[in-house]
Design a protein around this motif. Structure first.
Motif, PDB file in Angstrom:
ATOM      1  N   GLU A  98      58.119  38.844  -9.281  1.00 39.46           N
ATOM      2  CA  GLU A  98      57.831  39.167  -8.425  1.00 39.46           C
ATOM      3  C   GLU A  98      56.595  39.693  -7.372  1.00 39.46           C
ATOM      4  N   GLY A  99      56.802  40.724  -6.245  1.00 40.49           N
ATOM      5  CA  GLY A  99      55.886  40.158  -5.346  1.00 40.49           C
ATOM      6  C   GLY A  99      56.651  40.162  -3.805  1.00 40.49           C
ATOM      7  N   MET A 100      57.897  39.778  -4.228  1.00 42.95           N
ATOM      8  CA  MET A 100      58.624  38.961  -3.180  1.00 42.95           C
ATOM      9  C   MET A 100      59.073  39.648  -1.805  1.00 42.95           C
ATOM     10  N   GLU A 101      59.256  41.171  -1.919  1.00 46.83           N
ATOM     11  CA  GLU A 101      60.000  41.519  -1.217  1.00 46.83           C
ATOM     12  C   GLU A 101      59.408  41.907   0.126  1.00 46.83           C
ATOM     13  N   LYS A 102      58.476  40.942   0.437  1.00 45.16           N
ATOM     14  CA  LYS A 102      57.502  41.050   2.059  1.00 45.16           C
ATOM     15  C   LYS A 102      57.524  39.245   2.261  1.00 45.16           C
ATOM     16  N   THR A 103      58.168  38.281   1.720  1.00 45.44           N
ATOM     17  CA  THR A 103      57.640  37.431   1.662  1.00 45.44           C
ATOM     18  C   THR A 103      58.805  35.946   2.243  1.00 45.44           C
ATOM     19  N   LEU A 104      58.804  35.349   4.013  1.00 48.73           N
ATOM     20  CA  LEU A 104      59.822  34.612   3.328  1.00 48.73           C
ATOM     21  C   LEU A 104      59.256  32.890   3.177  1.00 48.73           C
ATOM     22  N   LEU A 105      60.413  32.337   2.736  1.00 47.99           N
ATOM     23  CA  LEU A 105      60.504  31.269   2.556  1.00 47.99           C
ATOM     24  C   LEU A 105      61.146  29.973   3.535  1.00 47.99           C
ATOM     25  N   ILE A 106      60.586  29.357   3.724  1.00 51.73           N
ATOM     26  CA  ILE A 106      61.521  28.575   5.013  1.00 51.73           C
ATOM     27  C   ILE A 106      61.250  27.270   4.680  1.00 51.73           C
ATOM     28  N   GLY A 107      62.006  25.960   4.794  1.00 55.32           N
ATOM     29  CA  GLY A 107      62.542  24.556   4.807  1.00 55.32           C
ATOM     30  C   GLY A 107      63.456  24.129   4.406  1.00 55.32           C
TER      31      GLY A 107
END
Length: 510
Positions: A98-107
Motif C-alpha cells: 500500500e501507498g507505493m503509487e507515488k514512490t520511486l525505487l532506484i538502485g
C-alpha cells in the motif's frame, strides 16, 4: 499475485519513468523478464534472486513474470534491481504494497543485498518530480545528490533488508539534513592572470572572448604560453546561475564525472581532452549513447591543445555543435539530444616544427608541403566558426623577469560579469544567454552600425574575402566589445577591434 511499482533510468541526459509489474503464478519456477531489457537488465534476475535470499527473505519457487513498461522503449542499466526485488516481495505477500503509487525505487543490488551507487540519479529524480512522484527510495550514497531537487522526499537505504524494514514500518532513516541548502563542490583556487607577464593583447582578446562566450584560437611558437593562458580562462568567467549549475551537475552525474556525489557544481567546466580522442568521445554517442567532451564542457570551456594533432574527422564533427549548440545522436529506436553550449578554445603552432614566421628565434625546418598539410587540418568552415584568432608571440627575457604583476583575474572578471549582465537583460525572455549565440534576426536588431562603421566593415569584407558567417561573427564581436565598454551603440573603434581578430586566418592560410 500481482504488484506494480515505479523505477527510473536515463535516456541521453534525461530521466524517464518505468512501470515495474511483477506477477507470480503457479507453475514451474521460472523468472521471466520482458519489456525490451538489455543484457544488464536481464542479468538483474540473478542479482535479485541472490539478494532476496541473502536478505532474510524467501524467494518464491513459482513462475515469476516481470514486465518493464513502456514495452517499446529499450531498458538499459541496473537501476531497476531494487524495484524488481521489492515487487517480488510484495507479490509474494512478504511486504505490504500500500501507498507505493507515488514512490520511486532506484538502485543496483549486490548479491548480498547491499545497494550500490548509480550514475545519473539527479536526472532520474527530476523526472520523478515532473511525473508527480513525491518520494524516492535509493542508495544512501546517492541521497545527497537526490536532495538537490526540490519537491521529493528522499529515503536513503543501504540494503534490500533495510528497504524491507522501512516498508514494514520497522525502521526509519535518521534525520540527515534534508532541509539544509545544497552543498557545493569544493575545488582548489584557479590560476590567476596576475601571474602572466606581457601578452597584453592576448589577455584583451581573452577578456572579449569571455565577455561574449566567443570561440578562440591561439597561434604561436612552442613555449609562448598558449596552454598557460588557456588554463587561466575559467578564472575570469562569472559563476554559474543555479539553473546552469543544475544543468552541468546533471550532465556530470550521468557521465559519472562528479568528483563528489551530491555536490552541486558551481565552477564552469574546463575540459582538455587528448588529441587521440575519437569522434564519439568528443561529440558523444556509442552503442549506449553517452555525453561526449562537448557536452561535458556545457556552460564552460573545451580546450583543444595542438588542434592540428587531432584527427581531421574529429575536428569536423565540431561544426554542428558549434553552430547549433547541441548534439543530436540518432539511433534506430531513439533520437537523443545532448546540450553543448560551450566556448571552444584551441591552440596550434604555425607549422609542425613550430617556428614558421619566427626565424629570429629559430629557423623553420618544415617544407612548404608539410606546412600546408599541417594547416589543412583546420578547414575553412571550422575556422569561420572560431570568432577570435590571436597570435601569441614569444615573451622576451626582460618582460619575463619583471616583478611587476599584471591585472588580476578578479578585476577582469568584474568587467566580464557586467557584460554578461547587460546581455542577460538584452536577451531576457529568450533562450539566448550571450552575444555569441545571437541568430541573424537578433544581429540585425542589436548590431546596428553607423555609416563610418559600415564603410569600415565593407572595406574589410571586400579586402579580406570574408564569408557571410565571418561577417556576422564580426558584428557579434563588436557588440561584445561595446558591452565591455558600457556602450549602447557600436562605433568604428569596436568594429576595428573585432576585425583585427579575424585577420590571422588570412595571414596563416593565404
Amino acid at each position: 499475485m500481482y504488484a506494480k511499482l515505479y523505477s527510473s533510468s536515463v535516456l541521453g541526459i534525461d530521466g524517464y519513468i518505468v512501470e515495474v509489474e511483477v506477477d507470480i503464478s503457479n507453475g514451474l519456477p521460472v523468472f521471466d523478464l520482458v519489456g525490451l531489457p538489455d543484457s544488464a537488465v536481464r542479468e538483474s534476475r540473478e542479482r535479485v534472486r541472490a539478494a532476496v535470499k541473502n536478505s532474510d527473505c524467501q524467494f518464491p519457487l513459482q513462475r515469476i513474470t516481470t514486465n518493464l513498461a513502456p514495452a517499446d522503449l529499450k531498458k538499459e542499466g541496473s537501476s531497476f534491481d531494487l524495484a524488481i526485488a521489492v515487487g517480488v516481495l510484495i507479490a509474494s505477500g512478504q511486504v505490504a504494497g500500500e501507498g507505493m503509487e507515488k514512490t520511486l525505487l532506484i538502485g543496483e543490488l549486490a548479491l548480498d543485498g547491499m545497494l550500490r551507487p548509480l550514475a545519473g540519479v539527479l536526472s532520474m529524480v527530476m523526472a520523478g518530480v515532473a511525473g508527480g512522484f513525491n518520494r524516492v527510495i535509493l542508495p544512501a550514497s546517492n541521497a545527497t545528490e537526490a536532495r538537490l531537487v526540490d519537491g521529493m522526499e528522499v529515503i536513503p537505504v543501504s540494503s534490500l533488508q533495510e528497504t524491507v524494514a522501512f516498508l514494514r514500518g520497522e525502521w526509519l532513516p535518521e534525520p540527515n539534513g534534508a532541509d539544509t541548502p545544497a552543498s557545493t563542490e569544493a575545488e582548489p583556487p584557479l590560476d590567476d592572470f596576475a601571474d602572466v607577464r606581457g601578452q597584453a593583447h592576448v589577455k584583451r582578446a581573452m577578456e572579449v572572448a569571455a565577455a561574449g562566450m566567443h570561440n578562440l584560437l591561439f597561434i604561436g611558437p612552442p613555449g609562448s604560453g598558449k596552454t598557460m593562458l588557456a588554463r587561466r580562462l575559467p578564472s575570469v568567467l562569472p559563476e554559474m546561475t543555479t539553473e546552469e549549475s543544475l544543468e552541468v551537475t546533471k550532465v556530470m552525474s550521468i557521465a559519472g564525472h562528479l568528483a563528489r556525489r551530491g555536490r552541486l557544481v558551481t565552477r564552469r567546466p574546463f575540459r582538455s581532452p587528448h588529441h587521440t580522442i575519437s569522434q564519439a568521445g568528443l561529440i558523444g554517442g556509442g552503442s549506449t549513447p553517452k555525453p561526449g567532451e562537448v557536452s561535458l564542457s556545457h556552460r564552460g570551456v573545451l580546450f583543444l591543445d595542438e588542434m592540428p594533432e587531432f584527427s581531421k574527422s574529429a575536428l569536423e564533427v565540431l561544426r554542428q555543435p558549434l553552430e547549433d549548440r547541441e548534439v543530436t545522436v540518432a539511433r534506430a529506436r531513439a533520437v537523443l539530444t545532448f546540450p553543448a553550449e560551450f566556448m571552444l578554445v584551441g591552440s596550434m603552432n604555425p607549422c609542425p616544427c613550430g617556428y614558421f614566421g619566427y626565424e629570429e628565434d629559430r629557423d623553420c625546418t618544415c617544407t612548404h608541403q608539410q606546412v600546408r598539410r599541417y594547416r589543412s587540418k583546420l578547414s575553412g568552415p571550422l575556422l569561420d566558426r572560431i570568432d577570435i584568432h590571436v597570435e601569441v608571440p614569444r615573451v622576451d627575457y626582460q618582460t619575463l623577469s619583471s616583478t611587476q604583476k599584471g591585472e588580476s583575474s578578479a578585476t577582469i572578471r568584474e568587467r566580464v560579469a557586467r557584460a554578461h549582465a547587460i546581455q542577460a537583460e538584452r536577451y531576457q525572455g529568450t533562450r539566448i544567454l550571450h552575444n555569441s549565440a545571437m541568430p541573424p534576426s537578433f544581429i540585425r536588431s542589436h548590431c546596428r552600425l553607423d555609416s563610418e562603421s559600415r564603410d569600415l566593415l565593407q572595406q574589410s569584407f571586400d579586402t579580406l574575402g570574408l564569408s557571410a558567417r565571418a561577417h556576422d561573427r564580426i558584428l557579434k564581436l563588436a557588440r561584445t566589445i561595446a558591452d565591455l565598454a558600457g556602450k549602447e551603440k557600436i562605433d568604428a573603434s569596436h568594429v576595428a577591434e573585432a576585425i583585427q581578430y579575424r585577420t590571422l586566418d588570412r595571414k596563416w592560410w593565404e
